[in-house]
Design a protein around this motif. Structure first.
Motif, mmCIF file in Angstrom:
data_model
loop_
_atom_site.group_PDB
_atom_site.id
_atom_site.type_symbol
_atom_site.label_atom_id
_atom_site.label_comp_id
_atom_site.label_asym_id
_atom_site.label_seq_id
_atom_site.Cartn_x
_atom_site.Cartn_y
_atom_site.Cartn_z
ATOM 1 N N UNK A 1 11.192 -23.870 45.375
ATOM 2 C CA UNK A 1 10.803 -23.177 44.136
ATOM 3 C C UNK A 1 9.534 -23.732 43.505
ATOM 4 N N UNK A 2 8.822 -24.597 44.200
ATOM 5 C CA UNK A 2 7.623 -25.209 43.616
ATOM 6 C C UNK A 2 6.331 -24.531 44.050
ATOM 7 N N UNK A 3 6.440 -23.393 44.706
ATOM 8 C CA UNK A 3 5.257 -22.642 45.116
ATOM 9 C C UNK A 3 4.920 -22.736 46.589
ATOM 10 N N UNK B 1 6.629 -21.963 49.336
ATOM 11 C CA UNK B 1 6.999 -20.784 50.115
ATOM 12 C C UNK B 1 6.019 -19.642 49.848
ATOM 13 N N UNK B 2 5.710 -19.408 48.585
ATOM 14 C CA UNK B 2 4.771 -18.343 48.237
ATOM 15 C C UNK B 2 3.391 -18.573 48.810
ATOM 16 N N UNK B 3 2.922 -19.816 48.782
ATOM 17 C CA UNK B 3 1.604 -20.124 49.334
ATOM 18 C C UNK B 3 1.575 -19.878 50.835
ATOM 19 N N UNK B 4 2.629 -20.267 51.532
ATOM 20 C CA UNK B 4 2.675 -20.057 52.978
ATOM 21 C C UNK B 4 2.672 -18.574 53.316
ATOM 22 N N UNK B 5 3.528 -17.812 52.663
ATOM 23 C CA UNK B 5 3.634 -16.385 52.967
ATOM 24 C C UNK B 5 2.335 -15.658 52.631
ATOM 25 N N UNK B 6 1.727 -15.997 51.500
ATOM 26 C CA UNK B 6 0.474 -15.350 51.117
ATOM 27 C C UNK B 6 -0.627 -15.631 52.134
ATOM 28 N N UNK B 7 -0.686 -16.858 52.636
ATOM 29 C CA UNK B 7 -1.716 -17.202 53.615
ATOM 30 C C UNK B 7 -1.458 -16.517 54.945
ATOM 31 N N UNK C 1 0.819 -25.479 44.076
ATOM 32 C CA UNK C 1 2.227 -25.869 44.000
ATOM 33 C C UNK C 1 2.455 -26.738 42.766
ATOM 34 N N UNK C 2 3.606 -26.588 42.146
ATOM 35 C CA UNK C 2 3.911 -27.322 40.917
ATOM 36 C C UNK C 2 4.585 -28.647 41.227
#
Length: 321
Positions: free
Chosen positions: A54-56, A58-64, A299-300
């Motif tokens: 939940x710290x970002x 997963x989102x960073x990986x998927x977006x890239x 990431x947070x």
């Protein structure tokens, strides 16, 4: 069996008995070519993220993955919960062709250790196209609790096209056979993928090799046709997809891992390149390339999303049908 098949079998047997080997594969094999975009990231899922989903990260990986239009993806230092979250997020993004069959995970540490808050810890491969049954190879022991692995999976509909990842030990202690632990593991990986090649497979491998391109222990990988001031004395058959970048240290490529290098990198680079993508030279068709991307700070709770850069590579390869 048809008579033609019987005659072919008898001929092959006679040739083997005479020491002449089997008829050349190229004479009877149909081939095709396909372009692929590889994407690899050592995410430091335990040491930096402590298993967080939940710290970002997963989102960073998927977006890239989506923005680079990657179709073959490898991640190292990944907690099992992060793997599951990536599977869910890639499904939600509509990335895989078959949402039930596009990911494989292989632990190098089992559940119940201090890593990943007790979850399994290891590496994973993802493919936009459906995957076949994975090969999970345990590499030679380096004396540590973590058991390093080689994870490979063919594409289901083109089974002679195989994607692999690995994460080699940093240990250079000499083992019982007189070779360093990291050398033994690199040799085991090379022997395995060369075995796949001998069986007719085209292998694309991306991972954290914990060795810089100019290290002698990678000489058996890099093609003997590659010889530059930054990477010479090679004896192998593979090209690393960033080894032809004249703007970023020809024969070596761009750095991928922050931190103190094991040895001074060439071309005045401050950091080392240890995340590598290899394809056998005789299976590459035309141009190939790779780049390492700046490390995200989105990431947070951490200074950066990893201590490694994402590596993206592209190559058109020939494979057997």
């Amino acid at each position: 069996m048809h008579l033609r098949g019987i005659c072919g079998t008898v001929l092959a047997a006679l040739l083997l008995l005479l020491g002449l080997g089997a008829p050349a594969r190229a004479a009877t094999t149909t081939t095709a070519v396909a372009a692929h975009t590889l994407w690899q990231w050592n995410v430091a899922g335990n040491t930096l993220h402590h298993a967080s989903t939940t710290d970002g990260l997963i989102g960073q990986a998927v977006a890239s993955i989506a923005s680079r239009d990657a179709d073959l993806v490898a991640l190292n230092e990944l907690c099992k919960g992060q793997y599951t979250a990536l599977v869910d997020a890639l499904r939600a993004a509509g990335w895989p062709q078959d949402s039930a069959n596009f990911a494989r995970f292989e632990p190098s540490l089992p559940a119940g250790t201090a890593a990943c808050r007790g979850q399994e810890y290891g590496s994973a491969v993802f493919s936009r196209a459906p995957l076949g049954s994975a090969d999970r190879v345990t590499l030679p022991d380096d004396g540590n609790a973590e058991q390093r692995k080689l994870l490979c999976a063919p594409l289901r509909d083109t089974p002679h096209l195989r994607f692999c990842t690995t994460h080699i030990t940093t240990s250079n202690e000499v083992s019982a056979n007189g070779l360093a632990n990291n050398v033994n593991q690199l040799n085991a990986v090379l022997d395995t993928i060369e075995g796949f090649h001998a069986a007719g497979d085209t292998v694309l491998i991306a991972g954290d090799f914990n060795a810089q391109p100019h290290y002698s222990r990678l000489d058996p990988y890099y093609s003997r046709t590659l010889s530059t001031p930054s990477n010479a004395s090679n004896t192998g058959s593979y090209r690393e997809l960033d080894d032809n970048d004249a703007d970023h240290c020809l024969g070596y490529g761009e750095w991928t891992a922050a931190g103190t290098p094991g040895a001074t990198p060439p071309c005045g680079q401050e950091y080392a390149k240890i995340d590598l993508m290899f394809v056998r030279e005789d299976r590459i068709v035309g141009a190939y390339s790779a780049d390492s991307l700046g490390i995200s700070t989105a990431c947070t709770g951490v200074a950066a999303c990893s201590d490694h850069r994402i590596v993206v590579g592209s190559a058109t390869v020939q494979y057997e049908l």
